[in-house]
Design a protein around this motif. Structure first.
Motif, PDB file in Angstrom:
ATOM      1  N   VAL A  57      35.757  44.846  10.362  1.00 38.71           N
ATOM      2  CA  VAL A  57      34.758  44.955   9.294  1.00 38.71           C
ATOM      3  C   VAL A  57      35.429  44.824   7.934  1.00 38.71           C
ATOM      4  CG1 VAL A  57      33.131  46.536   8.180  1.00 38.71           C
ATOM      5  CG2 VAL A  57      33.132  46.289  10.660  1.00 38.71           C
ATOM      6  N   ASP A  58      36.605  45.430   7.794  1.00 35.46           N
ATOM      7  CA  ASP A  58      37.334  45.364   6.523  1.00 35.46           C
ATOM      8  C   ASP A  58      37.720  43.934   6.170  1.00 35.46           C
ATOM      9  OD1 ASP A  58      38.627  46.541   4.250  1.00 35.46           O
ATOM     10  OD2 ASP A  58      40.542  46.242   5.267  1.00 35.46           O
ATOM     11  N   GLU A  59      37.912  43.079   7.162  1.00 32.55           N
ATOM     12  CA  GLU A  59      38.325  41.697   6.920  1.00 32.55           C
ATOM     13  C   GLU A  59      37.159  40.720   6.957  1.00 32.55           C
ATOM     14  OE1 GLU A  59      41.002  41.330  10.121  1.00 32.55           O
ATOM     15  OE2 GLU A  59      42.682  42.298   9.113  1.00 32.55           O
ATOM     16  N   ALA A  60      35.944  41.212   7.174  1.00 32.13           N
ATOM     17  CA  ALA A  60      34.788  40.339   7.358  1.00 32.13           C
ATOM     18  C   ALA A  60      34.208  39.912   6.016  1.00 32.13           C
ATOM     19  CB  ALA A  60      33.720  41.052   8.182  1.00 32.13           C
ATOM     20  N   ASP A  61      33.548  38.760   6.025  1.00 30.67           N
ATOM     21  CA  ASP A  61      32.737  38.328   4.885  1.00 30.67           C
ATOM     22  C   ASP A  61      31.292  38.761   5.055  1.00 30.67           C
ATOM     23  OD1 ASP A  61      34.759  36.772   3.397  1.00 30.67           O
ATOM     24  OD2 ASP A  61      34.768  35.525   5.191  1.00 30.67           O
ATOM     25  N   ALA A  62      30.849  38.942   6.289  1.00 31.56           N
ATOM     26  CA  ALA A  62      29.510  39.443   6.575  1.00 31.56           C
ATOM     27  C   ALA A  62      29.537  40.129   7.933  1.00 31.56           C
ATOM     28  CB  ALA A  62      28.481  38.304   6.572  1.00 31.56           C
ATOM     29  N   VAL A  63      28.655  41.103   8.107  1.00 31.88           N
ATOM     30  CA  VAL A  63      28.592  41.887   9.338  1.00 31.88           C
ATOM     31  C   VAL A  63      27.190  41.760   9.925  1.00 31.88           C
ATOM     32  CG1 VAL A  63      28.772  44.184  10.371  1.00 31.88           C
ATOM     33  CG2 VAL A  63      30.328  43.522   8.529  1.00 31.88           C
ATOM     34  N   VAL A  64      27.119  41.469  11.222  1.00 36.17           N
ATOM     35  CA  VAL A  64      25.857  41.487  11.961  1.00 36.17           C
ATOM     36  C   VAL A  64      25.845  42.756  12.804  1.00 36.17           C
ATOM     37  CG1 VAL A  64      24.438  40.352  13.693  1.00 36.17           C
ATOM     38  CG2 VAL A  64      25.630  38.981  11.982  1.00 36.17           C
ATOM     39  N   PHE A  65      24.932  43.664  12.470  1.00 41.23           N
ATOM     40  CA  PHE A  65      24.826  44.960  13.149  1.00 41.23           C
ATOM     41  C   PHE A  65      23.746  44.838  14.222  1.00 41.23           C
ATOM     42  CE2 PHE A  65      23.208  49.576  12.539  1.00 41.23           C
ATOM     43  CZ  PHE A  65      23.791  49.942  13.728  1.00 41.23           C
ATOM     44  N   LEU A  66      24.158  44.924  15.493  1.00 41.30           N
ATOM     45  CA  LEU A  66      23.230  44.789  16.609  1.00 41.30           C
ATOM     46  C   LEU A  66      22.741  46.148  17.084  1.00 41.30           C
ATOM     47  CD1 LEU A  66      24.721  41.913  16.791  1.00 41.30           C
ATOM     48  CD2 LEU A  66      23.992  41.961  19.188  1.00 41.30           C
ATOM     49  N   VAL A  67      21.425  46.240  17.308  1.00 40.59           N
ATOM     50  CA  VAL A  67      20.807  47.424  17.894  1.00 40.59           C
ATOM     51  C   VAL A  67      19.942  46.967  19.061  1.00 40.59           C
ATOM     52  CG1 VAL A  67      20.859  48.812  15.790  1.00 40.59           C
ATOM     53  CG2 VAL A  67      18.922  47.281  16.220  1.00 40.59           C
ATOM     54  N   ASP A  68      19.511  47.917  19.880  1.00 43.32           N
ATOM     55  CA  ASP A  68      18.768  47.608  21.102  1.00 43.32           C
ATOM     56  C   ASP A  68      17.292  47.901  20.883  1.00 43.32           C
ATOM     57  OD1 ASP A  68      17.722  47.366  23.660  1.00 43.32           O
ATOM     58  OD2 ASP A  68      19.507  48.175  24.620  1.00 43.32           O
ATOM     59  N   ALA A  69      16.439  46.864  20.986  1.00 39.15           N
ATOM     60  CA  ALA A  69      15.003  47.044  20.777  1.00 39.15           C
ATOM     61  C   ALA A  69      14.381  47.903  21.862  1.00 39.15           C
ATOM     62  CB  ALA A  69      14.315  45.676  20.726  1.00 39.15           C
ATOM     63  N   ARG A  70      14.943  47.896  23.060  1.00 34.94           N
ATOM     64  CA  ARG A  70      14.356  48.648  24.163  1.00 34.94           C
ATOM     65  C   ARG A  70      14.639  50.144  24.064  1.00 34.94           C
ATOM     66  NH1 ARG A  70      16.652  44.503  28.822  1.00 34.94           N
ATOM     67  NH2 ARG A  70      15.603  42.618  28.042  1.00 34.94           N
ATOM     68  N   VAL A  71      15.782  50.479  23.478  1.00 41.20           N
ATOM     69  CA  VAL A  71      16.176  51.889  23.356  1.00 41.20           C
ATOM     70  C   VAL A  71      15.649  52.499  22.071  1.00 41.20           C
ATOM     71  CG1 VAL A  71      18.147  53.460  23.253  1.00 41.20           C
ATOM     72  CG2 VAL A  71      18.210  51.472  24.765  1.00 41.20           C
ATOM     73  N   GLY A  72      15.585  51.698  21.002  1.00 38.90           N
ATOM     74  CA  GLY A  72      15.171  52.211  19.709  1.00 38.90           C
ATOM     75  C   GLY A  72      16.339  52.757  18.911  1.00 38.90           C
ATOM     76  N   VAL A  73      16.034  53.412  17.817  1.00 32.02           N
ATOM     77  CA  VAL A  73      17.076  53.966  16.941  1.00 32.02           C
ATOM     78  C   VAL A  73      17.692  55.194  17.602  1.00 32.02           C
ATOM     79  CG1 VAL A  73      17.561  54.963  14.686  1.00 32.02           C
ATOM     80  CG2 VAL A  73      15.911  53.103  14.888  1.00 32.02           C
ATOM     81  N   THR A  74      19.014  55.218  17.648  1.00 33.07           N
ATOM     82  CA  THR A  74      19.744  56.355  18.216  1.00 33.07           C
ATOM     83  C   THR A  74      20.574  57.025  17.115  1.00 33.07           C
ATOM     84  OG1 THR A  74      21.709  55.056  18.790  1.00 33.07           O
ATOM     85  CG2 THR A  74      19.903  55.114  20.405  1.00 33.07           C
ATOM     86  N   PRO A  75      20.985  58.269  17.324  1.00 35.95           N
ATOM     87  CA  PRO A  75      21.859  58.913  16.327  1.00 35.95           C
ATOM     88  C   PRO A  75      23.148  58.129  16.083  1.00 35.95           C
ATOM     89  CG  PRO A  75      20.982  60.532  17.857  1.00 35.95           C
ATOM     90  CD  PRO A  75      20.575  59.194  18.385  1.00 35.95           C
ATOM     91  N   GLN A  76      23.652  57.468  17.126  1.00 35.43           N
ATOM     92  CA  GLN A  76      24.866  56.667  16.962  1.00 35.43           C
ATOM     93  C   GLN A  76      24.612  55.473  16.046  1.00 35.43           C
ATOM     94  OE1 GLN A  76      26.543  55.628  20.707  1.00 35.43           O
ATOM     95  NE2 GLN A  76      28.387  54.730  19.842  1.00 35.43           N
ATOM     96  N   ASP A  77      23.426  54.850  16.158  1.00 36.27           N
ATOM     97  CA  ASP A  77      23.084  53.748  15.270  1.00 36.27           C
ATOM     98  C   ASP A  77      23.078  54.202  13.813  1.00 36.27           C
ATOM     99  OD1 ASP A  77      22.793  51.867  17.304  1.00 36.27           O
ATOM    100  OD2 ASP A  77      20.689  52.398  17.641  1.00 36.27           O
ATOM    101  N   LYS A  78      22.578  55.402  13.570  1.00 37.19           N
ATOM    102  CA  LYS A  78      22.529  55.924  12.195  1.00 37.19           C
ATOM    103  C   LYS A  78      23.937  56.128  11.637  1.00 37.19           C
ATOM    104  CE  LYS A  78      18.082  58.253  12.914  1.00 37.19           C
ATOM    105  NZ  LYS A  78      17.374  59.551  12.901  1.00 37.19           N
ATOM    106  N   LEU A  79      24.852  56.629  12.468  1.00 36.90           N
ATOM    107  CA  LEU A  79      26.234  56.821  12.013  1.00 36.90           C
ATOM    108  C   LEU A  79      26.905  55.478  11.731  1.00 36.90           C
ATOM    109  CD1 LEU A  79      27.400  59.659  14.441  1.00 36.90           C
ATOM    110  CD2 LEU A  79      26.909  59.862  11.992  1.00 36.90           C
ATOM    111  N   ILE A  80      26.669  54.492  12.602  1.00 38.01           N
ATOM    112  CA  ILE A  80      27.261  53.166  12.381  1.00 38.01           C
ATOM    113  C   ILE A  80      26.707  52.553  11.104  1.00 38.01           C
ATOM    114  CG2 ILE A  80      27.463  50.837  13.317  1.00 38.01           C
ATOM    115  CD1 ILE A  80      27.383  52.049  16.113  1.00 38.01           C
TER     116      ILE A  80
END
Length: 482
Positions: free
Chosen positions: A80-103
């Motif tokens: 991430v530190d070396e990236a020009d852009a970041v694509v953050f993937l989440v799971d539509a079937r599971v929904g928002v998780t506490p881990q997603d919020k931390l990421i």
């Protein structure tokens, strides 16, 4: 410079599947198991209208502080530190998780542009699926995609690449040689740069993974201009972060893209690692000329020398076009010969080959060995010309060339390489099959007998109907008279 897009997310959200789709490859392992990807994967993006580099990372566990998951998290943060852009993937079937919020919180703190991709959303209402993920607090609109089926992937990449200028492809300088020094940490890259320059231009000390930025240095040697790229950027000891335990493959990839020649430095005291083959393979894929320098050769025993030569022959067999030099950068041994090979590889990569000679070499190769038949058809090669440099490209024209076997292509490459003395650079052969202008007429002629037969059948049926009608009329008249 090509932008670098890094795929980030918790385990089993589809990062590797998306990586394979973006690179149009199967380089990343894919299975319905969390934590399958542990190290980073790198590749050329082939989906979208602009060139870019894409990085697949392992499942991001931001709260762990030990074990393999902690090491994976460090690798992700470095990417991430070396990236020009970041694509953050989440799971539509599971929904928002506490881990997603931390990421999401970690990514907001990184300062990199973050694009939210709601994966596994095939067949669902996009507005309904994406509504839940607004609570992650990311500035970009969520993109509902399906990595497995490709739904929405093109729109996502177009949005990511729209942040970068159109001319993102590297323009490699052709007026003078540009070569990059690449390799694992602590193999002597900076020491080699200093040995080539003849001065302490960059800081070198015995600590691995201390540098990440690339340094471009212009210099002259024997009255000729050159540019050297040291992929080991320089930092003071106090600035070194312990999390940087590996050299930056991203920076090496970008340096290879920006150079004419790549100098891969290996350590004679270390075994040939998969990372060495990965970077060498990337240089080969990018079409760059390559020279391999095995450093610290003076510090190993004769038995070790034999072992390292066997390892090189086994693990780097695909670099048969490259020259290998056994040097000591610290003691300036073998530097002149190494630099001579760098210059020779540059000349081979930028060579201008006359079309008549290329065609004569092709005809000579055909006289010795014709391409094998494909069924009843034998591919026919007519003439060839040069289609590009760095790497040299030879374009061959003829008929039915799509039937050429890979083994015969390798035979042609070796023939052209020997004829033009192309040492140190990969060579590519492309085929262009000409359309036969008489093929359509031939099909029309071949179809004429069938058309005649059909016409004769129709005429015969009409004649039968007429005769039948006449018989019916005659029979009716006879019945009426009687």
């Amino acid at each position: 410079m090509k932008p670098t897009i890094v795929l980030v997310g918790r385990p089993n959200v589809g990062k590797s599947t998306l990586f394979n789709r973006l690179t149009r490859s199967k380089d990343a392992l894919v299975a319905d198991l969390p934590g399958l990807t542990r190290d980073r994967h790198y590749g050329h993006g082939r989906v979208g209208e602009k060139p870019y580099l894409v990085v697949d990372t392992g499942g991001f566990e931001p709260v762990v502080d030990s074990g393999i998951l902690f090491e994976m998290a460090k690798q992700t943060l470095q990417a991430v530190d070396e990236a020009d852009a970041v694509v953050f993937l989440v799971d539509a079937r599971v929904g928002v998780t506490p881990q997603d919020k931390l990421i999401a919180q970690k990514l907001r703190m990184s300062g990199r542009p973050v694009f939210l991709a709601v994966n596994k959303g095939e067949g669902a209402n996009r507005a309904v699926v994406s509504a839940e993920f607004y609570e992650l607090g990311l500035t970009a609109e969520p993109y509902v995609i399906s990595s497995a089926h490709g739904d929405g992937v093109w729109d996502l990449i177009d949005a990511v690449l729209s942040e970068f200028p159109d001319a993102v492809a590297d323009e490699v300088a052709t007026d003078h040689p540009v070569f990059a020094v690449i390799g694992r940490p602590n193999v002597g890259k900076s020491t080699l740069v200093n040995a080539i320059l003849g001065e302490e231009r960059v800081i070198a000390f015995d600590q691995a993974g201390t540098t990440r930025d690339s340094i471009h240095i212009d210099f002259e040697r024997d009255g000729k201009p050159y540019t050297i790229i040291d992929t080991a950027g320089v930092r003071r000891r106090g600035k070194v972060d312990e999390a940087i335990e590996k050299f930056s493959v991203i920076k090496s990839m970008q340096a290879v893209e920006a150079a004419n020649v790549a100098v891969l430095v290996l350590d004679a005291n270390q075994d040939i690692a998969d990372q060495d083959a990965t970077v060498a393979g990337f240089a080969l894929e990018a079409g760059r000329a390559l020279v391999v320098a095995i450093n610290k050769w003076d510090a190993v025993t004769p038995e070790r020398k034999e072992q390292i030569k066997k390892d090189i022959a086994r693990k780097l067999y695909f670099l048969d076009f490259a020259k290998f030099h056994y040097i000591s950068a610290l003691k300036h041994k073998g530097i002149d010969e190494l630099f001579g090979s760098i210059h020779q590889a540059y000349n081979a990569a930028m060579i201008k080959m006359p079309t008549p000679k290329i065609t004569r070499v092709l005809q000579s190769a055909l006289e010795r060995q014709q391409p094998p038949r494909a069924g009843l058809i034998r591919p026919k090669m007519r003439y060839a010309h040069q289609g590009g440099v760095n790497p040299p490209i030879i374009v061959i024209h003829g008929n039915a060339l799509h039937n050429i076997k890979d083994s015969y292509t390798r035979y042609l490459i070796q023939t052209f390489r020997k004829a033009f003395n192309l040492e140190g650079t990969p060579l590519r052969v492309q085929y262009k099959s000409s359309e036969n202008p008489f093929e359509e007429k031939r099909e029309q002629i071949s179809a004429q007998p069938l058309r005649r037969a059909k016409l004769s059948n129709r005429i015969a049926k009409k004649e039968e109907k007429k005769q039948l009608k006449r018989k019916v009329k005659v029979s009716v008249k006879k019945n009426v008279k009687s």
